[in-house]
Write a protein that holds these residues in place. Structure first.
Motif, short mmCIF file in Angstrom:
data_model
loop_
_atom_site.label_atom_id
_atom_site.label_comp_id
_atom_site.label_asym_id
_atom_site.label_seq_id
_atom_site.Cartn_x
_atom_site.Cartn_y
_atom_site.Cartn_z
N SER A 85 56.33 72.05 6.13
CA SER A 85 56.30 71.47 4.80
C SER A 85 55.10 71.94 3.99
O SER A 85 54.22 72.66 4.48
N GLU A 86 55.06 71.49 2.77
CA GLU A 86 53.88 71.64 1.92
C GLU A 86 52.74 70.78 2.48
O GLU A 86 52.88 70.14 3.52
N ILE A 87 51.65 70.69 1.74
CA ILE A 87 50.50 69.90 2.18
C ILE A 87 50.78 68.40 2.21
O ILE A 87 49.96 67.64 2.70
N HIS A 92 60.52 65.55 12.88
CA HIS A 92 61.70 64.96 12.26
C HIS A 92 62.85 65.94 12.49
O HIS A 92 62.73 67.13 12.15
N LEU A 93 63.93 65.45 13.05
CA LEU A 93 65.03 66.31 13.48
C LEU A 93 66.26 66.11 12.62
O LEU A 93 66.65 64.97 12.31
N PHE A 94 66.88 67.22 12.25
CA PHE A 94 68.11 67.24 11.46
C PHE A 94 69.04 68.22 12.17
O PHE A 94 68.65 69.37 12.40
N ILE A 114 61.42 67.70 1.09
CA ILE A 114 61.44 68.43 2.35
C ILE A 114 62.58 67.93 3.22
O ILE A 114 63.28 68.72 3.88
N ARG A 115 62.81 66.63 3.24
CA ARG A 115 63.92 66.08 4.01
C ARG A 115 65.26 66.60 3.48
O ARG A 115 66.16 66.94 4.26
N ARG A 116 65.39 66.70 2.18
CA ARG A 116 66.65 67.20 1.62
C ARG A 116 66.83 68.68 1.95
O ARG A 116 67.95 69.13 2.23
N LEU A 117 65.75 69.44 1.91
CA LEU A 117 65.84 70.85 2.29
C LEU A 117 66.24 70.98 3.75
O LEU A 117 67.11 71.79 4.10
N ALA A 118 65.62 70.19 4.62
CA ALA A 118 65.95 70.24 6.05
C ALA A 118 67.40 69.87 6.28
O ALA A 118 68.11 70.51 7.09
#
Length: 258
Positions: free
Chosen positions: A40-42, A23-25, A49-53
């Protein structure tokens, strides 16, 4: 900085039975940016995770987030933050061979280095399981910096199939500048475990920064009862300072041909 966040790439991984989805940001502004491989986590690529990325990408980075359970789950699978999701994520963490995790990292680093929006300078970042995987990714000399948040299983040498990884033994290969952040109230990495990791870092002469904060496991995840927004901002500040110092910045696009 405005970003593009709806891109994916399915890339081959040598020796794997399936391609791996990234997944690219990345910033929408033309030019080239340093690359960040975010593990990511498990639970794979969840909304937190998307918001962090997206947040990291908005500071001027091409961020790639791999689905590390691609051999076991269909592309796009996201595990829930509940008991069944946790059970499945942990089961896969111990089912997948460590060599498979390493092959994923090499493939993702190679993809980022060759991406037209990337300068070729690479860092890694990870949370929980991802903290361990980000550390292992940084054993590759192509990775210049790594930020690990409450990385599990390094101290216990228990990642992957057979629960017998060599992460501590290989720490003398770590040439990237590193950041380790731990929650002191995290039962997954107790004081003795943190001490063992830090002693090994000192033994090998690693270049590292070390922070222990009064936080629980998953304090960085921006949903759920353990989230600490103040610690999140503080810790992300350390992370961005590391990447800005080691990876360089934006290279503007050249003039259009005419």
């Amino acid at each position: 900085m405005i970003i593009t966040s709806d891109e994916t790439a399915d890339i081959p991984v040598p020796g794997a039975s399936s391609s791996m989805r990234l997944h690219l940001f990345r910033p929408a502004m033309p030019g080239r940016y340093p690359g960040i491989l975010l593990f990511s986590e498990i639970y794979q690529v969840t909304d937190p995770i998307r918001r962090l990325a997206a947040m990291v990408a908005g500071q001027g980075y091409v961020v790639a987030v791999p689905e590390v359970y691609h051999e076991y789950e269909p592309a796009g699978t996201v595990l829930r933050y509940d008991a069944p999701g946790t059970e499945r994520g942990n089961a896969l963490k111990f089912a997948k061979p460590v060599a498979g995790f390493d092959a994923d990292a090499r493939a993702a680093v190679g993809f980022l280095r060759d991406h037209p929006a990337c300068t070729g300078r690479i860092g890694s970042l990870g949370i929980c399981l991802g903290g361990h995987l980000a550390y292992r990714a940084a054993l590759d000399p192509a990775v210049s910096a790594v930020a690990c948040f409450y990385a599990t299983d390094i101290h216990s040498k228990s990642l992957g199939e057979g629960r017998n990884d060599d992460s501590l033994a290989r720490m003398d290969e770590l040439k990237a500048e590193a950041l380790f952040v731990w929650g002191r109230q995290d039962p997954h990495v107790p004081f003795a475990g943190r001490q063992a990791i830090r002693e090994r870092l000192e033994e090998v002469g690693a270049r590292y920064e070390w922070h222990e904060v009064n936080g629980a496991h998953a304090f960085l995840r921006d949903e759920g009862p353990r989230y600490d927004p103040a610690l999140f901002l503080q810790a992300i500040g350390w992370t961005l300072a590391l990447f800005q110092r080691t990876l360089g910045g934006h290279e503007p696009a050249g003039p259009a041909a005419g």
